[in-house]
Structures are given as structure tokens and as C-alpha cells.
Design a protein around this motif. Structure first.
Motif, mmCIF file in Angstrom:
data_model
loop_
_atom_site.group_PDB
_atom_site.id
_atom_site.type_symbol
_atom_site.label_atom_id
_atom_site.label_comp_id
_atom_site.label_asym_id
_atom_site.label_seq_id
_atom_site.Cartn_x
_atom_site.Cartn_y
_atom_site.Cartn_z
ATOM 1 N N GLN A 122 0.825 -1.203 0.000
ATOM 2 C CA GLN A 122 0.000 0.000 0.000
ATOM 3 C C GLN A 122 0.861 1.256 0.000
ATOM 4 O OE1 GLN A 122 -2.300 -1.336 3.499
ATOM 5 N NE2 GLN A 122 -4.159 -0.910 2.315
ATOM 6 N N TRP A 123 1.958 1.223 0.750
ATOM 7 C CA TRP A 123 2.873 2.369 0.753
ATOM 8 C C TRP A 123 3.501 2.563 -0.620
ATOM 9 C CZ3 TRP A 123 3.208 6.223 3.986
ATOM 10 C CH2 TRP A 123 2.775 6.063 5.301
ATOM 11 N N GLN A 124 3.879 1.479 -1.286
ATOM 12 C CA GLN A 124 4.463 1.607 -2.617
ATOM 13 C C GLN A 124 3.443 2.163 -3.597
ATOM 14 O OE1 GLN A 124 7.881 0.831 -3.675
ATOM 15 N NE2 GLN A 124 7.004 2.206 -5.202
ATOM 16 N N PRO B 129 7.052 -4.314 -9.133
ATOM 17 C CA PRO B 129 6.436 -4.295 -10.469
ATOM 18 C C PRO B 129 6.262 -2.854 -10.956
ATOM 19 C CG PRO B 129 5.268 -5.803 -9.017
ATOM 20 C CD PRO B 129 6.218 -5.028 -8.147
ATOM 21 N N LEU B 130 6.578 -2.618 -12.212
ATOM 22 C CA LEU B 130 6.464 -1.269 -12.747
ATOM 23 C C LEU B 130 5.009 -0.880 -12.905
ATOM 24 C CD1 LEU B 130 9.273 -1.286 -15.470
ATOM 25 C CD2 LEU B 130 9.342 -0.239 -13.198
ATOM 26 N N LEU C 68 5.426 7.307 -17.767
ATOM 27 C CA LEU C 68 6.334 8.248 -17.131
ATOM 28 C C LEU C 68 6.648 7.834 -15.695
ATOM 29 C CD1 LEU C 68 7.996 10.800 -17.391
ATOM 30 C CD2 LEU C 68 5.957 12.150 -16.816
ATOM 31 N N VAL C 69 5.663 7.333 -14.977
ATOM 32 C CA VAL C 69 5.911 6.861 -13.613
ATOM 33 C C VAL C 69 6.787 5.609 -13.647
ATOM 34 C CG1 VAL C 69 4.855 6.149 -11.433
ATOM 35 C CG2 VAL C 69 3.704 7.838 -12.864
ATOM 36 N N VAL D 183 15.596 2.904 -9.243
ATOM 37 C CA VAL D 183 16.466 1.736 -9.099
ATOM 38 C C VAL D 183 17.929 2.139 -9.261
ATOM 39 C CG1 VAL D 183 17.124 -0.500 -10.082
ATOM 40 C CG2 VAL D 183 14.701 0.109 -9.882
ATOM 41 N N VAL D 184 18.214 2.886 -10.331
ATOM 42 C CA VAL D 184 19.595 3.274 -10.606
ATOM 43 C C VAL D 184 20.098 4.246 -9.557
ATOM 44 C CG1 VAL D 184 21.122 4.345 -12.304
ATOM 45 C CG2 VAL D 184 19.288 2.847 -13.063
#
Length: 301
Positions: free
Chosen positions: A95-97, A149-150, A155-156, A164-165
Motif C-alpha cells: 500500500q505504501w508503494q 512491479p512497474l 512516465l511513472v 532503481v539506478v
């Protein structure tokens, strides 16, 4: 300083590595200063900045205890990270993600980032091989973020690959700091003394006590990096730059899948994200491409 020869084997222009790292950092940074983030945290029942910050950023690691977050984030005092205790009872890491993505999505739309669909796709074609080929051993924050998961919005999704980078370099920076016997408080003090991190923000967010800061200052004075009044010596400025150079060398292999020319192309493609948030008055300080004086977590890592 002694790590450059170990990690500098990739055939990359380290100036390009530094430039893209600064750009990645600057295009990730808005998430810590946009009003949408506390609004989304409030929907989950958390209204204080500290617990929300740790929950948003630690969520990819799962419902870890605060001590794990402390270890991964490195630059914060234990008293600051303890504030996150209970955030996983309020809402799950998933939920936070989702709330973090919602905040980023809303903010990116609000500032109207000047990137076309083709430019977003091109940026993904460059950054995706970097993320896919990266070695995540010893990179806990990057590894956690690559497991997320993307989101469906292009754009997000690009912003998450940037994250990640960005966390990969932060993890590498921790490796360099630890190898050079620079502890969390010492790193904060050196950053503020050399003008790369606003002291007021460091004190307010990292929560190192006056006694801990004084002890770190004494250690840095003994190393010849600070004067007795806490100002940086020439040796201290050089040491701080060498730390960044060693981090660049560590990160060179990260960018070899796309090479120097494509690294510079990615740098130019990402600039409109930073430009849009700067134009919107997002930051209470100057953040420029090529300027590391930013109040974000990696700056003090």
C-alpha cells in the motif's frame, strides 16, 4: 582512499558517469518535496513526515523492522529511524508503494513534464538494459526497488527505473564510505562542512545529537579534513571529492551496457523532469544538473 583501482576497470568515461548520476539524482529528488507525498501518506493514516518518508522509501524491502531500514539508509541516526515503528501496522508495504506511485503520478502531471511518448520510450530503451544487467550483490536498496512491479503509466514507470539506478549508486556510495572508515554521522558532518548538504536539513532529518556531531567533528579534525571550528580544510574538500570519484568508478560498470554516448543521451532525455519541478518551485534550495548540493538521502550517503 583506495578503492578506485578496484572498481575502475570498466571502459567508461567517468565524467559521463558523474553527469548521469547527478541527473538521475535530480530527477528522482522531487518525491521528497512534493505536497502529494504527505497527502497520500495521510490517506494511509500517517501525518508525520519522518515515518512517512521511511515507509515510502523502505516499502520495496517489505515489512522490515526499523533496524534494517537504518542499516540500508546508513546516514540516519537510530533515533530518527525508530520513528517508523508501526508504519507496517498502519498500511502494508504494498500500500505504501502504491501510494508513492500515486504521489509521483499526480506530481508529474501537475508540473506537466515536457517529455513526449517517443522520448519516454527512448529513455526506457536506454535505462532498461542498465537495470536488467546490473549486479545487485551488496546493493540492498537497488535490489529491493528492482523487485517492484512497474506501474502502468509510462512516465511513472520511467521514474521507478530512475529510482532503481539512483538507489544503486547510493548503495555503492555506502560501500565506499564504509571502506574508507567514514561512519554515518561523520559522513553527514563532512557533507555539511563542504557545502554539499544544508546543515539545517541534515540536523532536522538525520537527528544526530550535538554530542554525536561533536564527536564526529573531532574524528574528522584528527584526519585533517576539518579545522577545529568545523570548517573544511583543503584536504577535507579533496577527500570528499575522492569519495565521489571512487563512487563514480564503482558505478562505471553499471553503465557499460549502453556506453558513453547513450549515457549522455539518457542524461539529456531526463533533464525535462528536473526542469519542470524546478520551474514549479518544488525545492527550498538550488538543485542543478552538475550541482550535488541537494537535500536528498543519497547526498549524505
Amino acid at each position: 582512499m583506495h578503492l578506485t583501482s578496484t572498481f575502475g576497470r570498466a571502459n567508461m568515461d567517468l565524467n559521463a558517469v558523474r553527469e548521469v548520476s547527478l541527473t538521475i539524482n535530480a530527477t528522482h529528488l522531487f518525491i521528497y518535496f512534493i505536497p502529494e507525498a504527505p497527502e497520500e501518506a495521510g490517506k494511509l493514516g500517517v501525518t508525520e513526515y519522518g515515518p512517512a518518508y521511511f515507509a515510502f522509501r523502505a516499502a520495496p524491502m517489505g515489512a522490515v523492522p526499523w533496524q534494517v531500514t537504518l542499516a540500508a539508509f546508513y546516514s540516519f541516526s537510530p533515533r530518527s529511524v525508530r520513528a517508523m515503528a508501526g508504519v507496517w501496522d498502519t498500511a502494508t508495504p504494498q500500500q505504501w508503494q502504491a501510494a508513492r506511485f500515486a504521489a509521483a503520478d499526480r506530481a508529474l502531471r501537475r508540473v506537466d513534464v515536457d517529455l513526449t511518448a517517443d522520448q519516454i520510450a527512448e529513455a526506457r530503451s536506454l535505462i532498461d538494459p542498465v537495470v536488467a544487467s546490473a549486479d545487485y550483490a551488496g546493493k540492498p536498496m537497488a535490489a529491493a526497488n528492482v523487485s517492484v512491479p512497474l506501474p502502468s503509466d509510462p512516465l511513472v514507470a520511467l521514474w521507478q527505473q530512475i529510482t532503481v539506478v539512483r538507489e544503486w549508486r547510493g548503495d555503492a556510495h555506502v560501500t565506499v564510505l564504509a571502506a574508507n572508515d567514514i561512519g554515518p554521522c561523520d559522513g553527514n558532518v563532512l557533507q555539511t562542512a563542504t557545502g554539499h548538504f544544508p546543515e539545517a536539513i541534515a540536523r532536522a532529518t538525520r537527528l544526530w545529537s550535538d554530542e554525536e556531531v561533536a564527536a564526529a567533528t573531532s574524528r574528522l579534525v584528527a584526519r585533517g579534513w576539518l579545522n577545529a571550528d568545523g570548517t573544511a580544510t583543503d584536504a577535507g574538500v579533496a577527500a570528499r571529492e575522492q569519495i565521489e570519484a571512487e563512487t563514480d568508478a564503482h558505478c562505471a560498470a553499471l553503465w557499460t551496457p549502453i556506453g558513453d554516448a547513450n549515457v549522455r543521451r539518457l542524461t539529456s532525455l531526463l533533464m525535462p523532469i528536473h526542469d519542470a519541478f524546478t520551474a514549479a518551485g518544488t525545492y527550498p534550495f538550488r538543485v542543478e544538473m552538475g550541482d550535488t548540493r541537494s537535500a536528498d538521502p543519497e547526498a549524505a550517503r
